[in-house]
Write a protein that holds these residues in place. Sequence first.
Motif, short mmCIF file in Angstrom:
data_model
loop_
_atom_site.label_atom_id
_atom_site.label_comp_id
_atom_site.label_asym_id
_atom_site.label_seq_id
_atom_site.Cartn_x
_atom_site.Cartn_y
_atom_site.Cartn_z
N PRO A 95 0.80 -1.23 0.00
CA PRO A 95 0.00 0.00 0.00
C PRO A 95 0.84 1.28 0.00
O PRO A 95 0.30 2.37 -0.24
CB PRO A 95 -0.80 -0.11 1.30
CG PRO A 95 0.11 -0.88 2.21
CD PRO A 95 0.88 -1.84 1.34
N ASN A 96 2.13 1.17 0.29
CA ASN A 96 2.97 2.37 0.39
C ASN A 96 4.43 2.00 0.12
O ASN A 96 4.77 0.81 0.06
CB ASN A 96 2.82 3.00 1.79
CG ASN A 96 3.08 1.99 2.91
OD1 ASN A 96 4.15 1.40 2.99
ND2 ASN A 96 2.07 1.78 3.76
N PRO A 97 5.31 2.99 -0.05
CA PRO A 97 6.71 2.69 -0.35
C PRO A 97 7.41 1.84 0.71
O PRO A 97 8.26 1.01 0.39
CB PRO A 97 7.35 4.08 -0.47
CG PRO A 97 6.23 4.97 -0.89
CD PRO A 97 5.02 4.43 -0.18
N GLY A 98 7.07 2.03 1.99
CA GLY A 98 7.69 1.24 3.05
C GLY A 98 7.39 -0.24 2.91
O GLY A 98 8.29 -1.09 3.02
N ALA A 99 6.13 -0.58 2.67
CA ALA A 99 5.75 -1.97 2.48
C ALA A 99 6.36 -2.55 1.21
O ALA A 99 6.76 -3.72 1.17
CB ALA A 99 4.22 -2.09 2.42
N LEU A 100 6.48 -1.71 0.18
CA LEU A 100 7.12 -2.16 -1.05
C LEU A 100 8.58 -2.53 -0.79
O LEU A 100 9.06 -3.58 -1.25
CB LEU A 100 7.02 -1.06 -2.11
CG LEU A 100 7.71 -1.34 -3.44
CD1 LEU A 100 7.05 -2.52 -4.16
CD2 LEU A 100 7.67 -0.09 -4.34
N GLY A 101 9.29 -1.68 -0.06
CA GLY A 101 10.69 -1.97 0.25
C GLY A 101 10.84 -3.25 1.05
O GLY A 101 11.77 -4.03 0.81
N LEU A 102 9.94 -3.49 2.01
CA LEU A 102 9.99 -4.71 2.81
C LEU A 102 9.79 -5.95 1.93
O LEU A 102 10.48 -6.97 2.09
CB LEU A 102 8.94 -4.66 3.91
CG LEU A 102 8.84 -5.89 4.81
CD1 LEU A 102 10.17 -6.12 5.55
CD2 LEU A 102 7.69 -5.73 5.81
#
Length: 407
Positions: free
Chosen positions: A97-104
């Motif tokens: 849903p957001n860049p942080g979750a994408l990075g994880l």
Amino acid sequence: MSNSTRALLLRMAPSIYGPTVLFTLGQSALMPLIPVIAVEMGANIGLSGVIASALVVGQLAGNLPAGWVVSRAGERIAMLIATGVAALGALGIALAPNPGALGLAVFVVGFAAATFGLARHSFMTTRVPVAFRARALSLIGGSHRLGRFAGPFLAAGILAITGAPAAPVWAFVACLVLTAALVLFAPDPERVLPVQRPAEEPEPRTAGIRAAVRHSRAPLVRVGGAAAVLSGLRTTKDVLLPLWGVSIGMDAAGIALVVGIAGTVDFALFYTSGQVMDRFGRLWAALPATIGMAVAFLALAFTHDLPGAATWLVVCAVVIGIGNGLSSGIVLTLGADLAPPGDPASFLAAWRTLVDFGGATAPLAVSAIATVSLPLAAASVGVLAVLGAAGFARWVPRYIPRARPRG
């Protein structure tokens, strides 16, 4: 290399190299688009580079656990575990849903890739004779390059049909399913190919990674340091070239095409690298590769604002592809050359951790520099390549006799 071992390697080639091709194909269809997905989520150029770099950070974090898994579960089970974890990461990318979750999610894919890669590296180190080692490992490098060559073109085709930057995620999932099927149902190479025993008395078996590091600290740090620089160049290339394309206004399909063209050149040279290393020595592949990439990155630094910036990007990407192709299998081969015969898996876990440390930190540093100046970031990579070439020239002939031409 005996005729029987050669025949077995040829017969088992689909089982040995096929999973690597499939895993890399799906990953390479997806990863060049990660910066684009991140930008669409609201990330700036610097943050999108950090998110893309999470792949190699995950590989770095996964190497030591991978050594434990491979030693205890064996190659086949380790590869199946890695494929399942990578599938979870791919689903995370699709649903982020957001860049942080994408990075994880990208980090999880890298974590799984570490186990997948170490399993294959350990297998080749123990079962391929030294006389054929570089060529066999260059074929592993070539398997990666085949995936990297075809993956961006697959992504470009999917994007042309769907217009959705996240669509290649599902191509990665499909490739993972095929990888698991091949590992499960194809003949198991571990049960067919014999372990190669050195003619001389084997070195004492070390007990774990710490003992392996103590036993081979000097070559690990010195030769591994130069290999870490080369790894940093490779991962920086995967981050910097897409960022460069975004910065000069190219669309997602164009960026994927540029990466694919560079991969074509890269792939065309992979077996040449192994032939050079087995015939003339390891240094004759390492030096031209790093010097060529140094020239390309330094040249790229001066082209960002030129009228033909896109053309210059293609030219420099091709030169980088040539350098990367000439280094196919070199990191795997150097690690196998230095690994103690008694316990290669533990040493290789440490080796790959050091190498992946270079692969993880270099693009992070470049992404940080890119927030100030993208051309400065390219120039910094060029200087790093010069340092890597100097390290290979100094330490490879000292620690690896096979680096010297056979007289």
